[in-house]
Scaffold this motif. Structure first.
Motif, mmCIF file in Angstrom:
data_model
loop_
_atom_site.group_PDB
_atom_site.id
_atom_site.type_symbol
_atom_site.label_atom_id
_atom_site.label_comp_id
_atom_site.label_asym_id
_atom_site.label_seq_id
_atom_site.Cartn_x
_atom_site.Cartn_y
_atom_site.Cartn_z
ATOM 1 N N CYS A 70 0.821 -1.201 0.000
ATOM 2 C CA CYS A 70 0.000 0.000 0.000
ATOM 3 C C CYS A 70 0.857 1.253 0.000
ATOM 4 C CB CYS A 70 -0.902 0.029 1.219
ATOM 5 S SG CYS A 70 -1.896 -1.445 1.349
ATOM 6 N N GLY A 71 2.142 1.076 -0.232
ATOM 7 C CA GLY A 71 3.016 2.237 -0.306
ATOM 8 C C GLY A 71 2.994 3.052 0.954
ATOM 9 N N LYS A 72 2.781 4.350 0.779
ATOM 10 C CA LYS A 72 2.892 5.230 1.939
ATOM 11 C C LYS A 72 1.614 5.334 2.765
ATOM 12 C CE LYS A 72 3.036 8.242 -1.998
ATOM 13 N NZ LYS A 72 2.939 7.078 -2.871
ATOM 14 N N HIS A 73 0.549 4.734 2.244
ATOM 15 C CA HIS A 73 -0.696 4.863 2.989
ATOM 16 C C HIS A 73 -0.564 4.245 4.375
ATOM 17 C CE1 HIS A 73 -2.676 6.286 -0.599
ATOM 18 N NE2 HIS A 73 -2.229 5.238 -1.256
ATOM 19 N N LYS A 74 -1.097 4.958 5.322
ATOM 20 C CA LYS A 74 -1.047 4.464 6.683
ATOM 21 C C LYS A 74 -2.230 3.533 6.896
ATOM 22 C CE LYS A 74 -0.766 6.177 11.407
ATOM 23 N NZ LYS A 74 -0.906 7.382 12.253
ATOM 24 N N VAL A 75 -1.943 2.299 7.145
ATOM 25 C CA VAL A 75 -3.029 1.343 7.327
ATOM 26 C C VAL A 75 -2.873 0.618 8.651
ATOM 27 C CG1 VAL A 75 -3.449 0.938 4.890
ATOM 28 C CG2 VAL A 75 -1.756 -0.432 6.076
ATOM 29 N N LYS A 76 -3.985 0.184 9.150
ATOM 30 C CA LYS A 76 -3.985 -0.565 10.398
ATOM 31 C C LYS A 76 -3.588 -2.009 10.105
ATOM 32 C CE LYS A 76 -6.782 -1.603 14.396
ATOM 33 N NZ LYS A 76 -7.970 -2.368 14.651
ATOM 34 N N ARG A 77 -2.931 -2.603 11.067
ATOM 35 C CA ARG A 77 -2.533 -3.994 10.902
ATOM 36 C C ARG A 77 -2.916 -4.792 12.129
ATOM 37 N NH1 ARG A 77 3.248 -4.606 8.385
ATOM 38 N NH2 ARG A 77 2.903 -6.463 9.592
ATOM 39 N N GLY A 78 -2.664 -6.070 12.048
ATOM 40 C CA GLY A 78 -2.968 -6.915 13.194
ATOM 41 C C GLY A 78 -4.398 -7.429 13.176
ATOM 42 N N LEU A 79 -4.835 -7.902 14.324
ATOM 43 C CA LEU A 79 -6.152 -8.521 14.410
ATOM 44 C C LEU A 79 -7.263 -7.539 14.072
ATOM 45 C CD1 LEU A 79 -5.775 -10.645 17.654
ATOM 46 C CD2 LEU A 79 -5.503 -11.371 15.290
ATOM 47 N N TRP A 80 -8.289 -8.084 13.500
ATOM 48 C CA TRP A 80 -9.445 -7.262 13.134
ATOM 49 C C TRP A 80 -10.375 -7.134 14.331
ATOM 50 C CZ3 TRP A 80 -11.509 -5.612 8.131
ATOM 51 C CH2 TRP A 80 -10.539 -5.655 7.117
ATOM 52 N N SER A 81 -10.913 -5.917 14.497
ATOM 53 C CA SER A 81 -11.884 -5.695 15.572
ATOM 54 C C SER A 81 -13.274 -6.048 15.043
ATOM 55 C CB SER A 81 -11.850 -4.233 16.005
ATOM 56 O OG SER A 81 -12.363 -3.419 14.959
ATOM 57 N N PRO A 82 -14.209 -6.325 15.944
ATOM 58 C CA PRO A 82 -15.580 -6.619 15.515
ATOM 59 C C PRO A 82 -16.171 -5.479 14.676
ATOM 60 C CG PRO A 82 -15.299 -7.143 17.836
ATOM 61 C CD PRO A 82 -14.033 -6.458 17.396
ATOM 62 N N GLU A 83 -15.784 -4.248 15.005
ATOM 63 C CA GLU A 83 -16.307 -3.093 14.260
ATOM 64 C C GLU A 83 -15.820 -3.128 12.810
ATOM 65 O OE1 GLU A 83 -14.751 -2.788 17.266
ATOM 66 O OE2 GLU A 83 -16.654 -2.648 18.360
ATOM 67 N N GLU A 84 -14.545 -3.440 12.643
ATOM 68 C CA GLU A 84 -13.988 -3.527 11.289
ATOM 69 C C GLU A 84 -14.666 -4.655 10.507
ATOM 70 O OE1 GLU A 84 -9.384 -2.213 11.334
ATOM 71 O OE2 GLU A 84 -9.875 -3.899 12.634
ATOM 72 N N ASP A 85 -14.846 -5.776 11.183
ATOM 73 C CA ASP A 85 -15.529 -6.904 10.534
ATOM 74 C C ASP A 85 -16.910 -6.477 10.054
ATOM 75 O OD1 ASP A 85 -13.491 -8.717 10.794
ATOM 76 O OD2 ASP A 85 -14.268 -9.652 12.615
ATOM 77 N N GLN A 101 -9.347 1.477 7.593
ATOM 78 C CA GLN A 101 -7.943 1.850 7.432
ATOM 79 C C GLN A 101 -7.091 0.594 7.302
ATOM 80 O OE1 GLN A 101 -7.096 4.643 10.700
ATOM 81 N NE2 GLN A 101 -7.127 6.215 9.103
ATOM 82 N N ARG A 102 -7.455 -0.175 6.321
ATOM 83 C CA ARG A 102 -6.730 -1.409 6.026
ATOM 84 C C ARG A 102 -6.354 -1.372 4.554
ATOM 85 N NH1 ARG A 102 -5.686 -5.313 10.225
ATOM 86 N NH2 ARG A 102 -7.127 -4.841 11.889
ATOM 87 N N CYS A 103 -5.433 -2.236 4.163
ATOM 88 C CA CYS A 103 -5.150 -2.323 2.744
ATOM 89 C C CYS A 103 -6.101 -3.343 2.112
ATOM 90 C CB CYS A 103 -3.698 -2.701 2.466
ATOM 91 S SG CYS A 103 -3.318 -4.411 2.737
ATOM 92 N N GLY A 104 -6.252 -3.246 0.810
ATOM 93 C CA GLY A 104 -7.181 -4.118 0.111
ATOM 94 C C GLY A 104 -6.860 -5.586 0.289
ATOM 95 N N LYS A 105 -5.602 -5.835 0.331
ATOM 96 C CA LYS A 105 -5.143 -7.205 0.488
ATOM 97 C C LYS A 105 -5.613 -7.791 1.822
ATOM 98 C CE LYS A 105 -0.853 -9.382 -0.909
ATOM 99 N NZ LYS A 105 0.568 -9.176 -1.167
ATOM 100 N N SER A 106 -5.503 -6.964 2.842
ATOM 101 C CA SER A 106 -5.909 -7.395 4.167
ATOM 102 C C SER A 106 -7.425 -7.630 4.204
ATOM 103 C CB SER A 106 -5.504 -6.328 5.185
ATOM 104 O OG SER A 106 -5.908 -6.705 6.471
ATOM 105 N N CYS A 107 -8.162 -6.758 3.530
ATOM 106 C CA CYS A 107 -9.623 -6.912 3.468
ATOM 107 C C CYS A 107 -10.006 -8.207 2.760
ATOM 108 C CB CYS A 107 -10.256 -5.731 2.732
ATOM 109 S SG CYS A 107 -10.124 -4.174 3.624
#
Length: 297
Positions: free
Chosen positions: A17-32, A57-63
């Motif tokens: 995702c280059g310079k985009h700031k994205v969240k990583r790690g476990l997904w929260s219920p809200e994100e799900d 605030q995730r990358c497409g790959k993570s989604c």
DNA sequence: AAAAAAGCCAACCGCAGTTGG
DNA sequence: ACCAACTGCGGTTGGCTTTTT
């Protein structure tokens, strides 16, 4: 409290995702919830645009990964059952670490799930049985010491391994499956006139067998020696090999090789090539020549 | 009961293949 | 034909949980 390396990692964002700031790690219920709601209403024509459109605030790959491995509605939850385990072993024997392809044989399971299950459970189980998880063959250190299985009176090594080779399906009629078993027990070799292809050579011996629907039903005992008195042609999942309820098996062999041919009933048409290779693989078994296999046709 | 080790699994990484401009 | 973006895949990692010492 985040560790320093975690802070730095989060600042950096994904490579993809280059310079985009994205969240990583476990997904929260809200994100799900956000992802699930977005995908179910809009689908995912482009994963790269999903995070933005879904407000994540995730990358497409993570989604994509989260959807495929966790949120998809058709996912099967819970642990693998014995039948699924057997399918994984059987298909892995043919395909190796092709987790995505293996998972296709297990509806509702993901490649990641299969891979994890393999690495955490099956691999160890095979090792404990003295089988090499990558080749599925007996490891040298675990070869049976029984003299009856390794040498005869003349000290000539006896064959104890059956291996099979799927014949080129393009050579065959669509309703026919044929493959060879090599190195079989010479004591059971009674039938002359090998056949190579249904178009060239007639079947010399036939048996009508019931068609059941699982691979495991073919392999009756713990040594995976087929019980040929009740041999089953089986259909894998939704792609049945035979549409009729009977199949005809033709068997012919010489001293060390046996060709097996499945003829489907005339009414049936398609067969699943995957099945053919799996079945062929199932015949690659550790084999004790002193056992009476009952090749009775 | 506490610490260490092992098990398990979600998620990430990086590569390869595909697609579209 | 080339290149960048996208997608899918297998390997690996890291952290939480469970078991063992």
């Amino acid at each position: 409290m985040k560790e320093k390396w975690e802070m730095k990692r989060d600042e950096m964002g994904h490579r993809c995702c280059g310079k985009h700031k994205v969240k990583r790690g476990l997904w929260s219920p809200e994100e799900d919830e956000k992802l699930l709601r977005y995908i179910t209403t809009h689908g995912h024509p482009s994963w790269s645009s999903v995070p933005k459109l879904a407000g994540l605030q995730r990358c497409g790959k993570s989604c994509r990964l989260r959807w495929i491995n966790y949120l998809r509605p058709d996912l099967k939850r819970g642990s693998f059952n014995a039948e699924e385990e057997q399918i994984i072993i059987d298909v892995h024997r043919i395909l190796g670490n092709k987790w995505a392809q293996i998972a296709k044989h297990l509806p509702g399971r993901t490649d990641n799930e299969v891979k994890n299950f393999w690495n955490s459970c099956i691999k160890k189980k095979l090792l404990s049985q003295g089988l090499d998880p990558s080749t599925h063959n007996l490891m040298p250190s675990h070869k049976r010491s029984s003299s009856s299985t390794t040498t005869n009176n003349n000290n000539i090594p006896k064959p104890r391994k059956m291996t099979s080779i799927m014949k080129n399906p393009t050579d065959l009629d669509q309703s026919t499956i044929a493959f060879s078993i090599t190195n079989i027990n010479p004591h059971t070799s009674t039938k002359p006139n090998r056949f190579k292809s249904p178009n060239r050579t007639p079947i010399s011996t036939q048996a009508t067998i019931p068609v059941k629907d699982t691979m495991s039903s073919l392999l009756e005992d713990e040594n995976m020696i087929p019980n040929w008195s009740d041999v089953n042609a089986m259909a894998i999942h939704e792609a049945p090999m035979f549409s009729g309820d009977k199949a005809v098996v033709g068997v012919d062999d010489d001293d060390l090789n046996m060709d097996i041919l499945f003829n489907t009933p005339s009414s049936s048409s398609a067969f699943d090539p995957d099945f053919a290779s799996i079945f062929s693989s199932a015949m690659s078994i550790d084999f004790n020549p002193m056992d009476d296999l009952g090749w009775t046709f």
